[in-house]
Design a protein around this motif. Sequence first.
Motif, PDB file in Angstrom:
ATOM      1  N   UNK A 154       0.993  -1.125   0.069  1.00  0.00           N
ATOM      2  CA  UNK A 154      -0.037  -0.279  -0.077  1.00  0.00           C
ATOM      3  C   UNK A 154       0.784   1.109   0.063  1.00  0.00           C
ATOM      4  N   UNK A 155       0.762   2.139  -1.064  1.00  0.00           N
ATOM      5  CA  UNK A 155       1.662   2.929  -1.372  1.00  0.00           C
ATOM      6  C   UNK A 155       1.096   4.761  -0.985  1.00  0.00           C
ATOM      7  N   UNK A 156       1.585   5.477  -0.410  1.00  0.00           N
ATOM      8  CA  UNK A 156       1.371   6.794  -0.426  1.00  0.00           C
ATOM      9  C   UNK A 156       1.993   7.664  -1.455  1.00  0.00           C
ATOM     10  N   UNK A 157       1.514   8.713  -1.994  1.00  0.00           N
ATOM     11  CA  UNK A 157       2.388   9.630  -2.784  1.00  0.00           C
ATOM     12  C   UNK A 157       2.028  10.984  -2.541  1.00  0.00           C
ATOM     13  N   UNK A 158       3.145  11.803  -2.227  1.00  0.00           N
ATOM     14  CA  UNK A 158       3.082  13.332  -2.249  1.00  0.00           C
ATOM     15  C   UNK A 158       3.592  13.967  -3.340  1.00  0.00           C
ATOM     16  N   UNK A 159       2.633  14.641  -3.987  1.00  0.00           N
ATOM     17  CA  UNK A 159       3.013  15.239  -5.394  1.00  0.00           C
ATOM     18  C   UNK A 159       2.490  16.799  -5.372  1.00  0.00           C
ATOM     19  N   UNK A 160       3.025  17.426  -6.328  1.00  0.00           N
ATOM     20  CA  UNK A 160       2.590  18.884  -6.639  1.00  0.00           C
ATOM     21  C   UNK A 160       0.989  18.507  -7.316  1.00  0.00           C
ATOM     22  N   UNK A 161       0.313  19.685  -7.134  1.00  0.00           N
ATOM     23  CA  UNK A 161      -0.918  19.847  -7.660  1.00  0.00           C
ATOM     24  C   UNK A 161      -0.940  19.538  -9.124  1.00  0.00           C
ATOM     25  N   UNK A 162      -1.689  18.969  -9.534  1.00  0.00           N
ATOM     26  CA  UNK A 162      -1.699  18.334 -11.261  1.00  0.00           C
ATOM     27  C   UNK A 162      -1.154  17.123 -11.635  1.00  0.00           C
ATOM     28  N   UNK A 163      -0.538  16.658 -10.686  1.00  0.00           N
ATOM     29  CA  UNK A 163       0.141  15.472 -10.896  1.00  0.00           C
ATOM     30  C   UNK A 163      -0.706  14.003 -10.418  1.00  0.00           C
ATOM     31  N   UNK A 164      -1.628  14.400  -9.858  1.00  0.00           N
ATOM     32  CA  UNK A 164      -2.284  13.088  -9.150  1.00  0.00           C
ATOM     33  C   UNK A 164      -2.683  12.190  -9.845  1.00  0.00           C
ATOM     34  N   UNK A 165      -3.122  12.370 -11.249  1.00  0.00           N
ATOM     35  CA  UNK A 165      -3.551  11.413 -11.992  1.00  0.00           C
ATOM     36  C   UNK A 165      -2.159  10.449 -12.704  1.00  0.00           C
ATOM     37  N   UNK A 166      -1.323  10.997 -12.337  1.00  0.00           N
ATOM     38  CA  UNK A 166       0.218  10.043 -12.871  1.00  0.00           C
ATOM     39  C   UNK A 166       0.389   8.859 -12.084  1.00  0.00           C
ATOM     40  N   UNK A 167      -0.335   9.111 -10.570  1.00  0.00           N
ATOM     41  CA  UNK A 167       0.128   7.929  -9.776  1.00  0.00           C
ATOM     42  C   UNK A 167      -1.136   7.103  -9.234  1.00  0.00           C
ATOM     43  N   UNK A 168      -1.709   6.464 -10.287  1.00  0.00           N
ATOM     44  CA  UNK A 168      -2.835   5.623 -10.266  1.00  0.00           C
ATOM     45  C   UNK A 168      -2.631   4.430  -9.232  1.00  0.00           C
ATOM     46  N   UNK A 169      -3.449   4.052  -8.000  1.00  0.00           N
ATOM     47  CA  UNK A 169      -3.295   2.747  -7.550  1.00  0.00           C
ATOM     48  C   UNK A 169      -2.475   3.070  -6.207  1.00  0.00           C
TER      49      UNK A 169
END
Length: 360
Positions: A280-295
């Motif tokens: 189970x993975x968490x990702x912190x990213x900049x606004x607008x990049x959310x869609x890059x990290x599906x799952x």
Amino acid sequence: MAFRFHCKTELLAVDPQSPDPAVMRRAGEVLKRGGLVAFPTETVYGLGASALDQGAVRRIFQAKGRPADNPLIIHIAAAEELEWLADDSGGRGRLLAQAFWPGPLTLVLPGRGRVTTAATAGLDSVAVRLPAHPVARALIRAAGVPVAAPSANLSGRPSPTTAAHVWQDLAGRVEMILDAGPAGQGVESTVLDLTVSPPLILRPGGVTREELQRVLGRVDVDPAVLAVQKETDIEQPRSPGMKYRHYAPRAPLYLFEGEAVALRRALRERLATELAAGRRVGVLCREGNQACYEGAVVVPLGRQDRPEQVAAGLYAALRYLDEQAVEIILAEGVPAVGMGLAVANRLRRAAGGNVLEVKN
Ligand code: AMP
Ligand code: MG
């Protein structure tokens, strides 16, 4: 007041702009009696005790599980009190106070032995700040003493930016928590060492190096601020707090730094590997990049060109990912300029040694 680990914790809502004087008087009384009060500031929530009361200050260390060699910041209600606590014969403190106080700037100067040695961890210097938050200022005035206050979290956990975070960590360990909604900036104050020349940033925060240089000329940054190493490798940090893994979520955090496109690609590859392994993975990213990290459990932190947005949400995001029980966190880095220096510092500290420099 004897230390009781399981004391009753009162949670009181106060108006952030004009706190009820009766509530503030009560909170001031708790501090005068040697008790602990958590309160909002314009950076994060602080855990206060009378800086003149050895027993009370010791209780801060006990309540947080904080190592005794990590000194506290002394919070004052008026700039004139700086001279009583510290030797500012060079006048640089006064200059900076005029420019940045009240605000998120902590000044380290030679001490005058006024506050209890528990608060300074026995150092000759003392760290002083005049906070801007109306509740913090009303509390210090009501207490009638300088208030020693670190962040109001368990040592090693991300700093609290809401009263709910404080409650999670310290309920049953402190007498009172004042809830005035989210703290402002989300990262701790800039700590500036004025005992050396040129002045040295020990911890970057809300007042940037660029802003300090406009007033002081040359200002250096302690190499430990952006050092990528396990804290045990840092042998003699100037700021004792630099030794400890800080701001850390429970899950290991891997920080990806470098140019935006390459960084995103590297992070996506790592995400795919982790997901394939059933994590189970968490990702912190900049606004607008959310869609890059599906799952992944994705938390967008704000625009890349607005590090103050990232700062405001960072600690809450780390706590959220803990609640989501992620097993690993992958984070996009931010450029270390302006407020970005503070964000980059906190991310690197949370990552420990896990910083990946992505090449194009
Ligand atoms: P915190 O109270 O958790 O926000 O941390 C306060 C920070 O200020 C820590 O990194 C301390 O090590 C630093 N600090 C406090 N007093 C001094 C001092 N006299 N000299 C250098 N750093 C200090
Ligand atoms: Mg802290």
